[in-house]
Design a protein around this motif. Structure first.
Motif, PDB file in Angstrom:
ATOM      1  N   PHE A  41       0.856  -1.105  -0.058  1.00  0.00           N
ATOM      2  CA  PHE A  41      -0.212   0.033   0.138  1.00  0.00           C
ATOM      3  C   PHE A  41       0.879   1.316   0.111  1.00  0.00           C
ATOM      4  O   PHE A  41       0.480   2.292  -0.651  1.00  0.00           O
ATOM      5  CB  PHE A  41      -0.933   0.222   1.329  1.00  0.00           C
ATOM      6  N   GLU A  42       1.824   1.098   0.800  1.00  0.00           N
ATOM      7  CA  GLU A  42       2.743   2.393   0.757  1.00  0.00           C
ATOM      8  C   GLU A  42       3.342   2.565  -0.633  1.00  0.00           C
ATOM      9  O   GLU A  42       3.812   3.744  -0.856  1.00  0.00           O
ATOM     10  CB  GLU A  42       3.800   2.261   1.996  1.00  0.00           C
ATOM     11  N   ARG A  43       3.923   1.667  -1.084  1.00  0.00           N
ATOM     12  CA  ARG A  43       4.663   1.743  -2.482  1.00  0.00           C
ATOM     13  C   ARG A  43       3.635   2.175  -3.525  1.00  0.00           C
ATOM     14  O   ARG A  43       4.049   2.876  -4.560  1.00  0.00           O
ATOM     15  CB  ARG A  43       5.237   0.310  -3.221  1.00  0.00           C
ATOM     16  N   GLU A  46       1.156   6.896  -4.287  1.00  0.00           N
ATOM     17  CA  GLU A  46       1.211   7.991  -5.244  1.00  0.00           C
ATOM     18  C   GLU A  46       0.372   7.409  -6.468  1.00  0.00           C
ATOM     19  O   GLU A  46      -0.485   8.290  -7.078  1.00  0.00           O
ATOM     20  CB  GLU A  46       2.723   8.421  -5.450  1.00  0.00           C
ATOM     21  N   LYS A  47       0.812   6.252  -6.972  1.00  0.00           N
ATOM     22  CA  LYS A  47       0.293   5.895  -8.445  1.00  0.00           C
ATOM     23  C   LYS A  47       0.259   4.330  -8.228  1.00  0.00           C
ATOM     24  O   LYS A  47       1.349   3.696  -7.586  1.00  0.00           O
ATOM     25  CB  LYS A  47       1.254   6.375  -9.567  1.00  0.00           C
ATOM     26  N   GLY A  48      -0.694   3.845  -8.385  1.00  0.00           N
ATOM     27  CA  GLY A  48      -0.949   2.235  -8.694  1.00  0.00           C
ATOM     28  C   GLY A  48      -1.940   1.709  -7.927  1.00  0.00           C
ATOM     29  O   GLY A  48      -2.645   2.457  -7.214  1.00  0.00           O
ATOM     30  N   SER A  49      -2.305   0.599  -7.944  1.00  0.00           N
ATOM     31  CA  SER A  49      -3.127  -0.153  -7.069  1.00  0.00           C
ATOM     32  C   SER A  49      -2.871  -1.422  -6.625  1.00  0.00           C
ATOM     33  O   SER A  49      -1.786  -2.274  -6.965  1.00  0.00           O
ATOM     34  CB  SER A  49      -4.325  -0.586  -8.188  1.00  0.00           C
ATOM     35  N   VAL A  50      -3.633  -1.938  -5.419  1.00  0.00           N
ATOM     36  CA  VAL A  50      -3.315  -3.260  -5.102  1.00  0.00           C
ATOM     37  C   VAL A  50      -4.737  -4.024  -5.238  1.00  0.00           C
ATOM     38  O   VAL A  50      -5.742  -3.417  -4.560  1.00  0.00           O
ATOM     39  CB  VAL A  50      -3.094  -2.990  -3.359  1.00  0.00           C
ATOM     40  N   TRP A  51      -4.621  -5.342  -5.571  1.00  0.00           N
ATOM     41  CA  TRP A  51      -5.746  -6.089  -5.736  1.00  0.00           C
ATOM     42  C   TRP A  51      -5.577  -7.099  -4.536  1.00  0.00           C
ATOM     43  O   TRP A  51      -4.580  -7.745  -4.273  1.00  0.00           O
ATOM     44  CB  TRP A  51      -5.605  -6.872  -7.078  1.00  0.00           C
ATOM     45  N   VAL A  52      -6.717  -7.317  -3.583  1.00  0.00           N
ATOM     46  CA  VAL A  52      -6.682  -8.256  -2.813  1.00  0.00           C
ATOM     47  C   VAL A  52      -7.679  -9.170  -2.997  1.00  0.00           C
ATOM     48  O   VAL A  52      -8.942  -8.815  -3.286  1.00  0.00           O
ATOM     49  CB  VAL A  52      -6.906  -7.659  -1.391  1.00  0.00           C
ATOM     50  N   LYS A 111      -8.061   0.668   6.587  1.00  0.00           N
ATOM     51  CA  LYS A 111      -8.354   2.295   7.089  1.00  0.00           C
ATOM     52  C   LYS A 111      -6.945   3.292   7.061  1.00  0.00           C
ATOM     53  O   LYS A 111      -7.261   4.143   6.786  1.00  0.00           O
ATOM     54  CB  LYS A 111      -8.960   2.013   8.611  1.00  0.00           C
ATOM     55  N   ALA A 112      -6.033   2.373   7.583  1.00  0.00           N
ATOM     56  CA  ALA A 112      -4.944   3.283   7.721  1.00  0.00           C
ATOM     57  C   ALA A 112      -4.363   3.798   6.184  1.00  0.00           C
ATOM     58  O   ALA A 112      -3.742   4.782   5.893  1.00  0.00           O
ATOM     59  CB  ALA A 112      -3.712   2.620   8.262  1.00  0.00           C
ATOM     60  N   HIS A 113      -4.601   3.215   5.228  1.00  0.00           N
ATOM     61  CA  HIS A 113      -4.064   3.394   3.782  1.00  0.00           C
ATOM     62  C   HIS A 113      -5.259   3.702   2.826  1.00  0.00           C
ATOM     63  O   HIS A 113      -4.908   3.827   1.519  1.00  0.00           O
ATOM     64  CB  HIS A 113      -3.444   2.195   3.262  1.00  0.00           C
ATOM     65  N   MET A 114      -6.418   4.271   3.233  1.00  0.00           N
ATOM     66  CA  MET A 114      -7.467   4.616   2.511  1.00  0.00           C
ATOM     67  C   MET A 114      -7.260   6.006   1.820  1.00  0.00           C
ATOM     68  O   MET A 114      -8.177   6.700   1.409  1.00  0.00           O
ATOM     69  CB  MET A 114      -8.859   4.378   3.103  1.00  0.00           C
ATOM     70  N   THR A 115      -6.105   6.697   2.446  1.00  0.00           N
ATOM     71  CA  THR A 115      -5.936   8.191   2.272  1.00  0.00           C
ATOM     72  C   THR A 115      -5.804   8.513   0.730  1.00  0.00           C
ATOM     73  O   THR A 115      -5.742   9.424   0.416  1.00  0.00           O
ATOM     74  CB  THR A 115      -5.045   8.807   2.986  1.00  0.00           C
ATOM     75  N   ALA A 116      -5.271   7.494  -0.119  1.00  0.00           N
ATOM     76  CA  ALA A 116      -5.039   7.895  -1.490  1.00  0.00           C
ATOM     77  C   ALA A 116      -6.515   7.736  -2.305  1.00  0.00           C
ATOM     78  O   ALA A 116      -6.387   8.104  -3.458  1.00  0.00           O
ATOM     79  CB  ALA A 116      -4.137   6.770  -2.072  1.00  0.00           C
ATOM     80  N   LEU A 117      -7.655   7.548  -1.853  1.00  0.00           N
ATOM     81  CA  LEU A 117      -8.851   7.644  -2.535  1.00  0.00           C
ATOM     82  C   LEU A 117      -9.281   8.777  -2.801  1.00  0.00           C
ATOM     83  O   LEU A 117      -9.039   9.841  -1.808  1.00  0.00           O
ATOM     84  CB  LEU A 117      -9.895   6.685  -1.660  1.00  0.00           C
TER      85      LEU A 117
END
Length: 154
Positions: A41-43, A46-52, A111-117
């Motif tokens: 998520f941190e990587r 800025e740009k990109g997506s993570v699929w789970v 919740k911690a990494h939803m800031t990029a939305l």
């Protein structure tokens, strides 16, 4: 004829039966999985997506499952969880006993990494809602001010 070159042996700690795709590794422990997921998520902040993905799995082949059911043995299903950012793939399995704890930790990471939305624009919604209210109230006012037809008895 020259002698054959000596065979290279793997270095200490390196498995000789490594998968052909280096981005796919053996399943991680759930806590290690969450740490790697956080790094993904941190990587991609800025740009990109993570699929789970989550999937129910018994970690047995279909033939093994059929043999177990005919023998009357019970199957323990686990949750197979995979994540990828397009470059790196990670996976873990979670049993029923650890599922609640894992879900709570996973929710914290999300919740911690939803800031990029991107936030939605609520301004447009308010305008449409206000115009709907005005139209609805004017309709009610016009219907209440109209004379009601009453039946006259003769």
């Amino acid at each position: 004829m020259p002698p054959a070159p000596p065979r290279k042996t793997p270095a200490a700690g390196v498995s000789s039966n490594a998968s052909p795709n280096p981005s796919v590794k053996a399943p991680l422990h759930p806590d290690s999985f969450l740490n790697e997921l956080t790094a993904m998520f941190e990587r991609s902040a800025e740009k990109g997506s993570v699929w789970v993905t989550f999937k129910r799995s018994s970690l047995k082949s279909k033939v093994q499952r059929n043999k177990m059911t005919t023998a009357g043995e019970s199957l323990e299903y686990r949750c197979l969880i995979r994540a990828t950012d397009g470059k790196k793939k990670i996976t873990t399995t979670v049993g029923a006993k650890d599922h609640q704890r894992f879900q709570a930790s996973y929710a914290t990471v999300l919740k911690a990494h939803m800031t990029a939305l991107k936030k939605r624009e609520r301004k447009d919604r308010r305008k449409t809602a206000d115009s709907d209210k005005k139209q609805g109230s004017s309709m009610k006012a016009s219907s209440s001010s109209a004379p009601k037809a009453s039946k006259e008895s003769s």
